[in-house]
Write a protein that holds these residues in place. Structure first.
Motif, PDB file in Angstrom:
ATOM      1  N   LYS A  96      -2.244 -19.869   5.050  1.00  0.00           N
ATOM      2  CA  LYS A  96      -2.055 -19.537   3.728  1.00  0.00           C
ATOM      3  C   LYS A  96      -2.460 -17.951   3.354  1.00  0.00           C
ATOM      4  O   LYS A  96      -1.731 -17.158   3.007  1.00  0.00           O
ATOM      5  CB  LYS A  96      -2.818 -20.392   2.635  1.00  0.00           C
ATOM      6  CG  LYS A  96      -2.438 -19.731   1.329  1.00  0.00           C
ATOM      7  CD  LYS A  96      -3.142 -20.615   0.269  1.00  0.00           C
ATOM      8  CE  LYS A  96      -4.637 -20.519   0.240  1.00  0.00           C
ATOM      9  NZ  LYS A  96      -5.416 -21.306  -0.929  1.00  0.00           N
ATOM     10  N   LEU A  97      -3.658 -17.724   4.174  1.00  0.00           N
ATOM     11  CA  LEU A  97      -4.153 -16.396   4.083  1.00  0.00           C
ATOM     12  C   LEU A  97      -3.261 -15.382   4.905  1.00  0.00           C
ATOM     13  O   LEU A  97      -3.067 -14.314   4.464  1.00  0.00           O
ATOM     14  CB  LEU A  97      -5.565 -16.230   4.646  1.00  0.00           C
ATOM     15  CG  LEU A  97      -6.458 -14.767   4.357  1.00  0.00           C
ATOM     16  CD1 LEU A  97      -6.390 -14.154   3.119  1.00  0.00           C
ATOM     17  CD2 LEU A  97      -7.782 -15.012   5.165  1.00  0.00           C
ATOM     18  N   ARG A  98      -2.990 -15.924   5.725  1.00  0.00           N
ATOM     19  CA  ARG A  98      -1.992 -15.002   6.827  1.00  0.00           C
ATOM     20  C   ARG A  98      -0.699 -14.720   5.768  1.00  0.00           C
ATOM     21  O   ARG A  98      -0.153 -13.494   5.769  1.00  0.00           O
ATOM     22  CB  ARG A  98      -1.347 -15.792   8.150  1.00  0.00           C
ATOM     23  CG  ARG A  98      -2.188 -15.138   9.283  1.00  0.00           C
ATOM     24  CD  ARG A  98      -1.771 -15.743  10.457  1.00  0.00           C
ATOM     25  NE  ARG A  98      -2.985 -16.065  11.450  1.00  0.00           N
ATOM     26  CZ  ARG A  98      -3.776 -14.877  11.847  1.00  0.00           C
ATOM     27  NH1 ARG A  98      -3.356 -13.557  11.864  1.00  0.00           N
ATOM     28  NH2 ARG A  98      -5.014 -15.221  12.487  1.00  0.00           N
ATOM     29  N   ALA A  99      -0.354 -15.771   5.209  1.00  0.00           N
ATOM     30  CA  ALA A  99       0.936 -15.345   4.469  1.00  0.00           C
ATOM     31  C   ALA A  99       0.667 -14.546   3.326  1.00  0.00           C
ATOM     32  O   ALA A  99       1.513 -13.567   2.699  1.00  0.00           O
ATOM     33  CB  ALA A  99       1.787 -16.708   3.899  1.00  0.00           C
ATOM     34  N   LEU A 100      -0.377 -14.645   2.626  1.00  0.00           N
ATOM     35  CA  LEU A 100      -0.814 -13.594   1.599  1.00  0.00           C
ATOM     36  C   LEU A 100      -1.090 -12.023   2.091  1.00  0.00           C
ATOM     37  O   LEU A 100      -0.864 -11.175   1.568  1.00  0.00           O
ATOM     38  CB  LEU A 100      -2.228 -14.264   0.761  1.00  0.00           C
ATOM     39  CG  LEU A 100      -2.015 -15.391  -0.016  1.00  0.00           C
ATOM     40  CD1 LEU A 100      -3.392 -16.169  -0.486  1.00  0.00           C
ATOM     41  CD2 LEU A 100      -0.999 -15.157  -1.164  1.00  0.00           C
ATOM     42  N   LEU A 101      -1.607 -12.146   3.473  1.00  0.00           N
ATOM     43  CA  LEU A 101      -1.668 -10.726   4.026  1.00  0.00           C
ATOM     44  C   LEU A 101      -0.561 -10.163   4.274  1.00  0.00           C
ATOM     45  O   LEU A 101      -0.271  -8.829   3.919  1.00  0.00           O
ATOM     46  CB  LEU A 101      -2.551 -10.912   5.389  1.00  0.00           C
ATOM     47  CG  LEU A 101      -4.102 -11.190   5.079  1.00  0.00           C
ATOM     48  CD1 LEU A 101      -4.692 -11.750   6.472  1.00  0.00           C
ATOM     49  CD2 LEU A 101      -4.717  -9.889   4.673  1.00  0.00           C
ATOM     50  N   ASN A 102       0.308 -10.853   4.557  1.00  0.00           N
ATOM     51  CA  ASN A 102       1.908 -10.261   4.694  1.00  0.00           C
ATOM     52  C   ASN A 102       2.250  -9.606   3.391  1.00  0.00           C
ATOM     53  O   ASN A 102       2.946  -8.655   3.194  1.00  0.00           O
ATOM     54  CB  ASN A 102       2.614 -11.374   5.221  1.00  0.00           C
ATOM     55  CG  ASN A 102       4.207 -11.064   5.111  1.00  0.00           C
ATOM     56  OD1 ASN A 102       4.814 -10.136   5.747  1.00  0.00           O
ATOM     57  ND2 ASN A 102       5.179 -11.621   4.233  1.00  0.00           N
ATOM     58  N   ILE A 103       1.929 -10.336   2.142  1.00  0.00           N
ATOM     59  CA  ILE A 103       2.453  -9.856   0.793  1.00  0.00           C
ATOM     60  C   ILE A 103       1.783  -8.490   0.646  1.00  0.00           C
ATOM     61  O   ILE A 103       2.230  -7.714   0.288  1.00  0.00           O
ATOM     62  CB  ILE A 103       2.160 -11.028  -0.242  1.00  0.00           C
ATOM     63  CG1 ILE A 103       3.356 -12.186   0.034  1.00  0.00           C
ATOM     64  CG2 ILE A 103       2.346 -10.277  -1.523  1.00  0.00           C
ATOM     65  CD1 ILE A 103       2.856 -13.057  -0.960  1.00  0.00           C
ATOM     66  N   ALA A 104       0.477  -8.570   0.938  1.00  0.00           N
ATOM     67  CA  ALA A 104      -0.543  -7.436   0.756  1.00  0.00           C
ATOM     68  C   ALA A 104      -0.094  -6.117   1.568  1.00  0.00           C
ATOM     69  O   ALA A 104       0.187  -5.140   0.974  1.00  0.00           O
ATOM     70  CB  ALA A 104      -1.937  -7.608   1.223  1.00  0.00           C
ATOM     71  N   LYS A 105       0.498  -6.513   2.742  1.00  0.00           N
ATOM     72  CA  LYS A 105       0.902  -5.353   3.729  1.00  0.00           C
ATOM     73  C   LYS A 105       2.159  -4.939   2.993  1.00  0.00           C
ATOM     74  O   LYS A 105       2.585  -3.624   3.010  1.00  0.00           O
ATOM     75  CB  LYS A 105       1.432  -5.962   5.046  1.00  0.00           C
ATOM     76  CG  LYS A 105       1.649  -4.917   6.144  1.00  0.00           C
ATOM     77  CD  LYS A 105       1.742  -5.686   7.538  1.00  0.00           C
ATOM     78  CE  LYS A 105       1.876  -4.315   8.425  1.00  0.00           C
ATOM     79  NZ  LYS A 105       1.663  -4.761   9.718  1.00  0.00           N
ATOM     80  N   LYS A 106       3.250  -5.781   2.456  1.00  0.00           N
ATOM     81  CA  LYS A 106       4.416  -5.200   1.828  1.00  0.00           C
ATOM     82  C   LYS A 106       3.831  -4.336   0.643  1.00  0.00           C
ATOM     83  O   LYS A 106       4.484  -3.213   0.429  1.00  0.00           O
ATOM     84  CB  LYS A 106       5.280  -6.320   1.202  1.00  0.00           C
ATOM     85  CG  LYS A 106       5.823  -7.205   2.499  1.00  0.00           C
ATOM     86  CD  LYS A 106       6.790  -6.600   3.351  1.00  0.00           C
ATOM     87  CE  LYS A 106       7.571  -7.186   4.347  1.00  0.00           C
ATOM     88  NZ  LYS A 106       8.520  -8.160   3.631  1.00  0.00           N
ATOM     89  N   VAL A 107       3.014  -4.917  -0.303  1.00  0.00           N
ATOM     90  CA  VAL A 107       2.711  -4.055  -1.512  1.00  0.00           C
ATOM     91  C   VAL A 107       2.004  -2.836  -1.107  1.00  0.00           C
ATOM     92  O   VAL A 107       2.417  -1.672  -1.689  1.00  0.00           O
ATOM     93  CB  VAL A 107       1.379  -4.975  -2.260  1.00  0.00           C
ATOM     94  CG1 VAL A 107       0.921  -4.171  -3.457  1.00  0.00           C
ATOM     95  CG2 VAL A 107       2.260  -6.144  -2.904  1.00  0.00           C
ATOM     96  N   GLN A 108       1.257  -2.699   0.154  1.00  0.00           N
ATOM     97  CA  GLN A 108       0.935  -1.312   0.579  1.00  0.00           C
ATOM     98  C   GLN A 108       1.728  -0.541   0.775  1.00  0.00           C
ATOM     99  O   GLN A 108       1.804   0.891   0.476  1.00  0.00           O
ATOM    100  CB  GLN A 108      -0.175  -1.851   1.654  1.00  0.00           C
ATOM    101  CG  GLN A 108      -0.844  -0.537   2.350  1.00  0.00           C
ATOM    102  CD  GLN A 108       0.049   0.331   3.280  1.00  0.00           C
ATOM    103  OE1 GLN A 108       0.746  -0.153   4.058  1.00  0.00           O
ATOM    104  NE2 GLN A 108      -0.117   1.562   3.206  1.00  0.00           N
ATOM    105  N   ILE A 109       2.715  -0.801   1.466  1.00  0.00           N
ATOM    106  CA  ILE A 109       4.065   0.193   1.710  1.00  0.00           C
ATOM    107  C   ILE A 109       4.621   0.550   0.371  1.00  0.00           C
ATOM    108  O   ILE A 109       4.622   1.746   0.122  1.00  0.00           O
ATOM    109  CB  ILE A 109       5.032  -0.658   2.419  1.00  0.00           C
ATOM    110  CG1 ILE A 109       4.690  -1.029   3.772  1.00  0.00           C
ATOM    111  CG2 ILE A 109       6.319   0.406   2.669  1.00  0.00           C
ATOM    112  CD1 ILE A 109       5.562  -1.754   4.861  1.00  0.00           C
ATOM    113  N   LEU A 110       5.033  -0.480  -0.637  1.00  0.00           N
ATOM    114  CA  LEU A 110       5.489  -0.046  -1.846  1.00  0.00           C
ATOM    115  C   LEU A 110       6.027  -1.410  -2.599  1.00  0.00           C
ATOM    116  O   LEU A 110       6.381  -2.304  -1.992  1.00  0.00           O
ATOM    117  CB  LEU A 110       6.915   0.514  -1.759  1.00  0.00           C
ATOM    118  CG  LEU A 110       7.308   1.674  -3.156  1.00  0.00           C
ATOM    119  CD1 LEU A 110       5.881   2.524  -2.973  1.00  0.00           C
ATOM    120  CD2 LEU A 110       8.417   2.474  -2.841  1.00  0.00           C
TER     121      LEU A 110
END
Lengths: 182, 182
Positions: A96-110
């Motif tokens: 679950k945290l890995r999937a949330l980190l993936n979302i965070a990484k996308k947010v960081q881009i835009l």
């Protein structure tokens, strides 16, 4: 040496918050709610998201401070900071945290880089709406804090050991206890 | 249709703030201080910085809302939104504001993109430390708001005319009057 005269020699966001306490107040309140407030994500997990996003934004001060805070919510081992840089290879984090980190990484881009598939992947690992909301807002908020710290050219200690006490304070005393714990 | 169930059909950040009022409070307080608090920059100038950064971040809701707020601090003409998109070709802004907008544009890319030369150019046009500080923090804050709004897939009205009343409210009633004026 920051780009403006702060009349203090405090590092990173700490010096900026002492310079402008009016804006420090909501900035600290937001961090307190997002990182230490009531949540089904642990504070360690949320600080890891914050530190990870800060590393993507090349903000050494925030990566180190929040990585150290995450460490202090766990066993206190600062090697976690290197593992966050490496993309969480050693620490055993949940799918679950890995999937949330993936979302965070996308947010960081835009913001608009986050897709329905990213959200679905997090849901499939058990993430709730509130967890998804807070992950997006934590990632977005660190895109602010990081730019604030680096855009004004503040200084930051290099070695991770220098963040040990800051990490302990952020983890156990929090962001609103006094105006210098930014 | 946002990625999470908000239990309201309010657009952009307004729907998110109704969903999570705890985080809405510091988010609105920060906007109120930065955009309407005491400053030697006018609120119109600060809203233009916010709208400009939001356009660079491809956030239609924030670009339009804050462009409309800037317009309502001036003559109310929403053509300003198109001019912000075009890079301020028609409106007569000061060389100081142009230099601050250059700093904001660097912050939007990443904090460490701001250079000493960018700061010096703003100082040469008369910008003070506080104006430089607030410009960096406004730009950084909109890198947060924009990602929050788009990262959760919120909806936004298309036409600029739809932001007229929002712009009037933000300009003249502000961000903390009630929880829905995000």
């Amino acid at each position: 040496m920051s780009y403006i005269t702060l009349n203090n020699n405090l590092p990173g966001i700490v010096g900026l918050m002492a310079y402008r306490p009016e804006t420090a107040k909501p900035l600290n309140e937001l961090a307190e709610i997002l990182l230490r407030g009531e949540s089904t994500l642990t504070s360690a997990e949320r600080e890891m998201i914050a530190s990870y996003v800060s590393y993507q934004n090349e903000c050494h001060f925030c990566h180190s401070s929040h990585g150290a805070a995450a460490a202090h919510h766990l066993d206190g081992n600062l090697d976690l900071l290197d593992d966050i840089k490496a993309g969480f290879k050693k620490i055993d984090i949940s799918p679950k945290l890995r999937a949330l980190l993936n979302i965070a990484k996308k947010v960081q881009i835009l913001g608009n880089k986050v897709t329905g598939a990213d959200i679905k992947a997090a849901r499939n690992e058990g993430a709730t709406d509130r967890e998804i909301h807070d992950t997006v807002l934590i990632a977005a908020a660190f895109c602010m804090y990081n730019r604030y710290v680096d855009g004004l050219g503040t200084w930051a200690p290099e070695e991770k050991e220098a963040y040990d006490e800051t990490g302990r304070m952020l983890a156990h005393e929090g962001y609103t206890r006094n105006k210098f714990t930014g």
